[in-house]
Design an enzyme around this catalytic site. Structure first.
Site, PDB file in Angstrom:
ATOM      1  N   ILE A  20     101.687  40.141  54.422  1.00 11.20           N
ATOM      2  CA  ILE A  20     102.246  39.790  55.327  1.00 11.20           C
ATOM      3  C   ILE A  20     101.357  38.550  56.163  1.00 11.20           C
ATOM      4  O   ILE A  20     101.496  38.339  57.257  1.00 11.20           O
ATOM      5  CB  ILE A  20     102.605  40.706  56.498  1.00 11.20           C
ATOM      6  CG1 ILE A  20     101.391  41.599  56.746  1.00 11.20           C
ATOM      7  CG2 ILE A  20     103.777  41.624  55.990  1.00 11.20           C
ATOM      8  CD1 ILE A  20     101.801  42.605  57.815  1.00 11.20           C
TER       9      ILE A  20
ATOM     10  N   THR B 133      98.108  38.855  56.057  1.00 12.95           N
ATOM     11  CA  THR B 133      96.942  39.516  56.614  1.00 12.95           C
ATOM     12  C   THR B 133      95.558  39.484  55.503  1.00 12.95           C
ATOM     13  O   THR B 133      94.407  39.489  55.983  1.00 12.95           O
ATOM     14  CB  THR B 133      97.119  40.977  56.972  1.00 12.95           C
ATOM     15  OG1 THR B 133      97.682  41.394  55.512  1.00 12.95           O
ATOM     16  CG2 THR B 133      97.926  41.149  58.040  1.00 12.95           C
TER      17      THR B 133
ATOM     18  N   GLY C 273      94.689  45.320  61.915  1.00  8.53           N
ATOM     19  CA  GLY C 273      95.583  44.013  61.996  1.00  8.53           C
ATOM     20  C   GLY C 273      96.145  44.174  63.434  1.00  8.53           C
ATOM     21  O   GLY C 273      96.704  43.021  63.856  1.00  8.53           O
ATOM     22  N   GLU C 274      96.435  45.388  64.085  1.00  8.87           N
ATOM     23  CA  GLU C 274      97.154  45.327  65.303  1.00  8.87           C
ATOM     24  C   GLU C 274      96.079  45.621  66.646  1.00  8.87           C
ATOM     25  O   GLU C 274      96.491  46.041  67.659  1.00  8.87           O
ATOM     26  CB  GLU C 274      98.159  46.510  65.219  1.00  8.87           C
ATOM     27  CG  GLU C 274      99.506  45.696  64.329  1.00  8.87           C
ATOM     28  CD  GLU C 274     100.330  47.093  64.031  1.00  8.87           C
ATOM     29  OE1 GLU C 274     101.280  47.061  64.689  1.00  8.87           O
ATOM     30  OE2 GLU C 274     100.125  47.679  63.006  1.00  8.87           O
TER      31      GLU C 274
ATOM     32  N   GLN D 292      92.285  38.293  61.403  1.00  6.90           N
ATOM     33  CA  GLN D 292      93.240  39.175  61.947  1.00  6.90           C
ATOM     34  C   GLN D 292      92.929  39.112  63.361  1.00  6.90           C
ATOM     35  O   GLN D 292      93.780  39.373  64.461  1.00  6.90           O
ATOM     36  CB  GLN D 292      93.309  40.456  61.437  1.00  6.90           C
ATOM     37  CG  GLN D 292      94.069  40.355  59.854  1.00  6.90           C
ATOM     38  CD  GLN D 292      95.491  40.087  60.088  1.00  6.90           C
ATOM     39  OE1 GLN D 292      96.123  40.563  60.925  1.00  6.90           O
ATOM     40  NE2 GLN D 292      95.785  39.121  59.840  1.00  6.90           N
TER      41      GLN D 292
ATOM     42  N   THR E 243      88.417  37.772  56.278  1.00  7.88           N
ATOM     43  CA  THR E 243      90.064  38.186  56.575  1.00  7.88           C
ATOM     44  C   THR E 243      89.999  39.055  57.923  1.00  7.88           C
ATOM     45  O   THR E 243      90.975  38.730  58.715  1.00  7.88           O
ATOM     46  CB  THR E 243      90.707  38.721  55.553  1.00  7.88           C
ATOM     47  OG1 THR E 243      89.974  39.984  55.080  1.00  7.88           O
ATOM     48  CG2 THR E 243      90.883  37.723  54.348  1.00  7.88           C
TER      49      THR E 243
ATOM     50  N   LYS F  41      89.544  51.708  58.828  1.00  3.55           N
ATOM     51  CA  LYS F  41      90.384  51.902  59.883  1.00  3.55           C
ATOM     52  C   LYS F  41      91.157  50.608  60.069  1.00  3.55           C
ATOM     53  O   LYS F  41      90.451  49.610  59.698  1.00  3.55           O
ATOM     54  CB  LYS F  41      89.619  51.900  61.206  1.00  3.55           C
ATOM     55  CG  LYS F  41      89.081  53.413  61.285  1.00  3.55           C
ATOM     56  CD  LYS F  41      88.341  53.447  62.761  1.00  3.55           C
ATOM     57  CE  LYS F  41      87.399  54.880  63.081  1.00  3.55           C
ATOM     58  NZ  LYS F  41      86.829  54.367  64.395  1.00  3.55           N
ATOM     59  N   GLY F  42      92.465  50.675  60.247  1.00  5.10           N
ATOM     60  CA  GLY F  42      93.197  49.419  60.207  1.00  5.10           C
ATOM     61  C   GLY F  42      93.017  48.456  61.475  1.00  5.10           C
ATOM     62  O   GLY F  42      92.504  49.089  62.440  1.00  5.10           O
TER      63      GLY F  42
ATOM     64  N   ASN G 167      86.401  42.708  54.474  1.00  2.82           N
ATOM     65  CA  ASN G 167      86.158  41.392  54.259  1.00  2.82           C
ATOM     66  C   ASN G 167      85.962  40.930  55.532  1.00  2.82           C
ATOM     67  O   ASN G 167      86.903  40.916  56.267  1.00  2.82           O
ATOM     68  CB  ASN G 167      87.305  40.738  53.494  1.00  2.82           C
ATOM     69  CG  ASN G 167      87.177  39.505  53.184  1.00  2.82           C
ATOM     70  OD1 ASN G 167      86.694  38.594  53.985  1.00  2.82           O
ATOM     71  ND2 ASN G 167      87.473  38.832  52.335  1.00  2.82           N
TER      72      ASN G 167
END
Ligand SMILES: Cc1cc2nc3c(=O)[nH]c(=O)nc-3n(C[C@H](O)[C@H](O)[C@H](O)COP(=O)(O)OP(=O)(O)OC[C@H]3O[C@@H](n4cnc5c(N)ncnc54)[C@H](O)[C@@H]3O)c2cc1C
Ligand code: SF4
Lengths: 773, 332
Positions: A479, A481, A737-738, A671, A667, A734-735, A664
């Site tokens: 998407i 990301t 993106g948000e 984000q 990236t 751990k995510g 990375n």
């Protein structure tokens, strides 16, 4: 350049140097394709003899469609067919949830639930003819008076815990009222956030064609398996006969997660006319035919001892949803557990209005609810005459207050300290209005960023070939990301080959399933899954090498072998024997090893994978299991407000984030940077205006729905704080993106207060709020 | 979009001839207003006459002489904004253009087309709403609707749409004149302050131009105030947004005493708004905070806010004060 600036810009390089537990800043796998226009988004897929579809949408928000006059529209040269409720035979109603955005099922009856609801689909040989004809469709309605939202007569308020499965309980602990009564310092305040729309640059679209009874859909999707299942349901066909492809997605942020009813309508139209159909939705229709972030209200009460220990926290939220569907974000699941409060009381209400069903938008629960909590934290700090960073330190905790569950890791104060240092927080004069620079009032503020670590069951296929190339296949989603890149990095690392030697295939229901690209779970889930598949390949290879009659590894313990630099090695860094992959494979008499692997996080139901194949993903993590899994950050901002005309600018923002293993650094930084910019946007710019008489959106375009432009973003610094967490998942990820857009608005509101003495509790904060007559 | 005929005109006279006076024809220059509104089905011309080929002639040129400035109507916004003489001798014009729209739009859009851009009132731009400007007699949805961006000056019971542009304010302040040609009646000169009509009870009639009348040039007389001039635009974000309030100011000072002041306001009025009361209030006064504030009060004395746009009254006053104080400090 002063030495200070130099460090800041080094720290803020596009490709930050990896620190402990961080992967290399490998450039994006698809970077070149994207900047050269070669990345094919779903509506770009070339198709022969394609017909163009344009939607006709309602201009009332509530009532019934009584008549459609198609005569003028049908007379436009090039028009093939107009699909309406009268001829859309075989269209089934959708249920809400589990991959679908709404139960509102246009063209299955004449009921109008919201402004801009689909009432027809015009198909023509050219886009221009279809659009012209769409304008000429005349719809007549029996209109009823709609309720636009909060405060409008006719809305219905429902307790979330009574109506929503995912929120069976409002988190609470102890006796809040008693705690507040005995607290020397208390605050009692209300906040609100506005309606917002995702406005991805790539418009919503469905492109599809039939081959016999088999359907192929190209559509930007955050969950191709979910779309497959649901479009099949909408058409009443076998999901096995449907393929959904979504290789690149031009911005999603949740809006392309659940399927909307357009998909099946376009597919039905294609079957009817026996031609491929492409339907790209107009920007204005994107506001009404897809999901959005509904407006929220919050009532927060807090009590504290004079030395800053919070004794009680109450958070009641109200959220707008549609009449038929109970969509709720219930961010109290996070706010109730963020600090070591004493007593906690929370409640979430849904307010049903004549609106489309809302949906996920980047950090759906945290963005509005943490804005309220973190603004209240700043108000409490002011009431206590205490530094807001210290207030967070005093109430930091390693166990959450509701069930006493431990955090697997929590680096909140490390983030605060790193951000405060980079920002120069120690130079802040806490007095309101004290930091003026000529005609500009300056304010500094800070807030916590927090986001749950979510994971789901996933499957992947990985193949390692004798020539040292690898292929990863999984129906995860790019998407924007960097999913292609980090998934490739994970395989490259485990298989000991260069990242350039790994081909990654995503976004296609022909591949093994991955969960919805939601809840920032993709990196954690897919990297864990790919790691499992790679480890199976390693196991096979090492076993073969060790059990071979000859060769450098014969008779060794397979557990001592490793894959590195395109070969098998023994003895780690000590410099044992090595052998090229080609030779190892040669001795095995095989050309490639391919492994299909499934991975399930702890605590998900055992049938999660089967369910995933059937198009529904179960995410776990955050506060849901026995342990608290969260990523944290701290954001510090400077605002400048013109003393006369009161426009608000953000010349400087620093965000520090700790989110376990960073796959990375490049990236990840992108984000977080994008998230922080969105945070600024939600604080100062974004608001969908509603005409309250008609319950209709007014500023349905990106000229009047504002987001920041380059000129609005000056210094923006992202600092990645090292963190290791082996308990969350095998990849240690751990995510994030948000994470970046949580807290920003509260930090800005705090800074605005610091500059002006005005506490703005309703977003967005605009000149209107600060100018005085 | 509805089908239309398209014709190219190589000369201004050819364009006027091709357009006729029937009213169903529109000239197209950059197309950044027109094609947008055609796609939205708001404007429905039957014929388009493309005037861009005429940009090769005088209509595409900028001439700066002692007596003033002459801007061809087909000059692009970007070109005028970057012209050295415009920047130094008429900074208010260069800034009004530079702060408008985006670089891409400025590269396309013409000066003539810019003056005739249409309101951003969302109810006007979406055909499903009642709107007296788009459909006379249908009502005004903005009056009691979402009207944060609407006008507080020059409004009527029929329409409160604000004039969205920036350039026209600079021109109105400097007493500019537009030159036009018509098929019948020939060329004429119209003061910019007379070009746009307040809505009254015919909001659909936005200018005094006759059907088929073509703007060929804009002339700006030289004056002792043009160098000490600036355009201040206040908006929700730092670029690429229409004005919430703006002020074009030009000052001729004798030491600190105002000999002449020129003030025009944008973002808050139905037409490019010359604030003559404010100018009168300043004449002969020492240019200080008190004088600027008195001028601002005078400018907004007749303001009629309506709902969401009430903040524009104090905002416009502050904008005027800030612009005047900034202009006073300018090095010329
Ligand atoms: C997203 C966006 C943001 C914008 N922001 C701003 C802003 O901040 N400030 C601002 O000032 N403007 C702004 N604009 C408006 C822009 O400046 C105008 O659209 C542009 O200047 C119009 O010029 P054009 O040549 O493209 O006109 P066209 O679209 O070609 O024509 C506009 C109208 O003028 C008529 N016309 C054109 N030339 C002549 C002529 N010589 N004689 C008679 N009639 C003529 C046409 O028939 C048509 O009716 C914005 C526009 C957009 C789309
Ligand atoms: S303000 Fe004017 S343009 Fe807007 S709806 Fe009313 S009449 Fe139409």
């Amino acid at each position: 350049m002063s030495p200070d600036q130099k460090t800041a810009s080094d720290r803020n390089a596009a490709a930050p140097e990896p620190k402990r537990n961080m992967g290399r800043p490998v450039p994006r796998y698809d970077a070149r394709l994207k900047v050269t226009g070669e990345a094919r988004y779903p509506a770009d897929e070339p198709l022969n003899n394609v017909a163009h579809g344009v939607l006709v949408t309602s201009d009332i928000a509530r009532g019934r469609l009584t008549r459609l006059d198609l005569s003028e529209a049908q007379a436009i040269p090039g028009v093939i067919e107009i699909l309406t409720h009268e001829n859309a035979d075989g269209l089934h109603r959708l249920e809400f949830g589990n991959g679908t955005a709404t139960s509102i099922s246009p063209l299955t009856d004449t009921r109008i639930w919201h402004d801009g609801q689909i009432v027809a689909l015009v198909l023509a040989d050219s886009f221009e003819a279809a659009r012209e004809a769409a304008y000429r469709v005349k719809a007549e309605y029996e209109a009823e008076k709609p309720s636009a939202g909060f405060g409008a007569p006719g809305t219905e308020t429902v307790l979330a815990k009574d109506a929503v499965k995912s929120h069976k309980e409002d988190p609470a602990a102890g006796d809040l009222e008693a705690a507040l009564r005995s607290s020397p310092v208390t605050i009692d305040v209300e906040y609100s956030t506005p309606t917002q729309h995702h406005n991805p640059i790539e418009l919503f679209s469905t492109t599809c064609f039939w081959t016999g009874d088999r359907l192929t859909v190209y559509e930007p999707s955050q969950f191709v398996y979910g779309f497959r299942e649901n479009v099949a349901k909408q058409l009443g066909i076998d999901p096995e006969k449907v393929r959904v492809v979504s290789r690149f997605i031009g911005g999603a942020f949740g809006s392309k997660g659940p399927m909307t009813p357009r998909t099946g309508i376009v597919a039905l139209a294609s079957r009817r006319i026996g031609r491929p159909v492409r339907c790209v939705v107009s920007r204005a229709q994107c506001f009404t035919t897809a999901t959005y972030r509904a407006e929220t209200r919050h009532h927060i009460r807090m009590g504290a001892t004079p030395d800053g220990k919070i004794t009680g926290f109450g958070h009641e939220g109200w959220e707008i949803t549609s009449r038929p569907d109970s969509y709720v974000v219930a961010g109290t699941d996070t706010t109730a557990r963020l600090y070591g409060y004493g007593a906690v009381w929370t409640r979430v209400n849904m307010v049903k209005a004549d609106r489309n069903t809302p949906g996920y938008m980047r950090s759906p629960p945290e963005t509005p609810y943490v804005f309220a909590l973190e603004s209240a934290m700043d108000e409490l700090a002011v009431a206590l005459k205490m530094d807001p960073v210290e207030l967070r330190r005093i109430n930091d905790t390693m166990t959450e207050p509701i069930g006493g569950k431990p955090y697997t890791s929590r680096s909140l104060m490390e983030c605060y300290d790193a951000a405060a240092e980079a920002f120069g927080w120690s130079k802040r004069d806490p007095a309101v209005g004290a930091m003026r620079d000529g005609d500009w009032l300056i304010g500094w503020g800070c807030a916590t960023a927090v986001y749950p670590t979510n994971m789901g069951a996933g499957a992947a296929r990985v193949r390692l070939t004798a020539d040292g190339t690898a292929r990863v296949q999984t129906a995860a989603h790019e998407i924007g990301t960097g999913a292609y890149t980090v998934i490739g990095q994970m395989a490259a690392e485990r298989l000991g080959v260069p990242v350039e030697a790994v081909v990654v295939e995503l976004g296609d229901t022909e591949l093994p399933p991955a969960p919805v690209a939601g809840g920032s779970n993709t990196t954690a889930t897919v990297c864990s899954t790919v790691l499992t598949a790679c480890d199976a390949i390693r196991g096979k290879l090492f076993h073969a090498a060790a059990s071979a009659k000859d060769g450098p590894f014969a008779g060794r313990d397979p557990a001592t072998l490793d894959l590195r630099d395109g070969g098998v090695t023994a003895g780690g860094d000590a410099g044992g024997p090595t052998e090229k992959l080609a030779d190892v494979f040669g001795r095995m008499g095989t050309g490639a090893i391919e492994e299909y692997a499934e991975w399930m996080p702890e605590g998900v139901p055992p049938d999660s994978l089967r369910k995933l194949y059937n198009g529904s993903s179960t995410l776990k993590g955050g506060s849901k299991g026995d342990k608290m899994m969260y990523a944290f950050g701290a954001e510090f901002v400077e605002v400048r407000i013109n003393a006369r005309t009161r426009e608000i600018r953000v010349p400087r923002i620093v965000g520090t984030f700790a989110a376990g293993r960073i796959m990375n650094t490049r990236t990840a930084r992108s984000q977080l940077m994008g998230g922080m910019i969105w945070g600024i946007s939600s604080a100062l710019h974004e608001k969908t205006e509603i005409d309250r008489r008609a319950a209709r959106y007014v500023n349905k375009n990106i000229s009047e729905y504002l987001v920041p432009v380059n000129a609005d973003i000056e210094q923006l610094e992202v600092i990645l704080v090292p963190e290791e967490d082996k308990a969350v998942n095998p990849a240690g990820v751990k995510g994030l993106g948000e994470l970046g857009n949580v807290g920003t608005a509260a930090a800005i509101a705090a800074a605005v207060y610091h500059a002006t003495g005005k506490r703005i509790r309703d977003l967005p904060i605009r000149i209107d709020d600060l100018i005085s007559a | 979009m509805r089908p239309f005929q398209y014709e190219r005109a190589d000369t201004l006279e050819g364009a006027v001839k091709a357009a006729g006076t029937g009213g169903a024809t529109q000239f197209i220059a950059g197309g950044t207003t027109l094609s947008d509104l055609m796609k939205l089905d708001v404007m429905r011309p039957e014929r388009l006459v493309d005037v861009n080929p005429a940009a090769g002639g005088p209509a595409g040129r900028i001439e700066a002489t002692k007596s003033g400035l002459r801007l061809g109507a087909m000059v692009r916004m970007a070109e005028a904004a970057e012209h050295p003489a415009v920047k130094t001798d008429y900074p208010v014009i260069a800034q009004a253009l530079q702060l408008a729209a985006s670089q891409q739009i400025r590269n396309m859009a013409s000066l003539g087309g810019n003056l005739l851009q249409r309101t951003r009132c969302e109810y006007f731009r979406q055909v499903s709403w009642p709107c007296n400007k788009r459909e006379p007699g249908s009502g005004c949805a903005a009056m009691d609707g979402v009207n944060r961006l609407h006008a507080v000056l020059g409004t009527s019971d029929a329409c409160i749409a604000s004039y969205p542009g920036d350039f026209a304010q600079a021109l109105v302040a400097l007493d500019a004149v537009v030159e036009t040609v018509r098929e019948k009646g020939g060329a004429r000169r119209i003061a910019l302050s007379d070009l746009h009509r307040p809505p009254g009870d015919t909001p659909q009639v936005e200018t005094v131009l006759e059907p088929g009348e073509l703007i060929t040039a804009i002339t700006v007389p030289a004056g002792p105030w043009t160098r000490r001039s600036l355009y201040l635009k206040i908006r929700d974000r730092d670029s690429y947004a229409f004005a919430l309030a703006s002020a074009a100011v030009a000052l001729d000072l004798d030491g600190e005493v105002v000999r002449e002041a020129r003030i025009a306001l944008g973002g808050i009025a139905t037409v490019p708004w010359r604030a003559r009361e404010a100018e009168a209030a300043l004449r002969g006064k020492t240019m200080d905070e008190a004088a600027a504030t008195a001028a601002a009060e005078a400018a907004l004395a007749g303001a009629q806010p309506r709902g969401d746009n009430a903040f524009k009254v104090p905002l416009a006053k502050q904008t005027i004060v800030r612009a005047l104080m900034d202009a006073k400090r300018m090095e010329t």
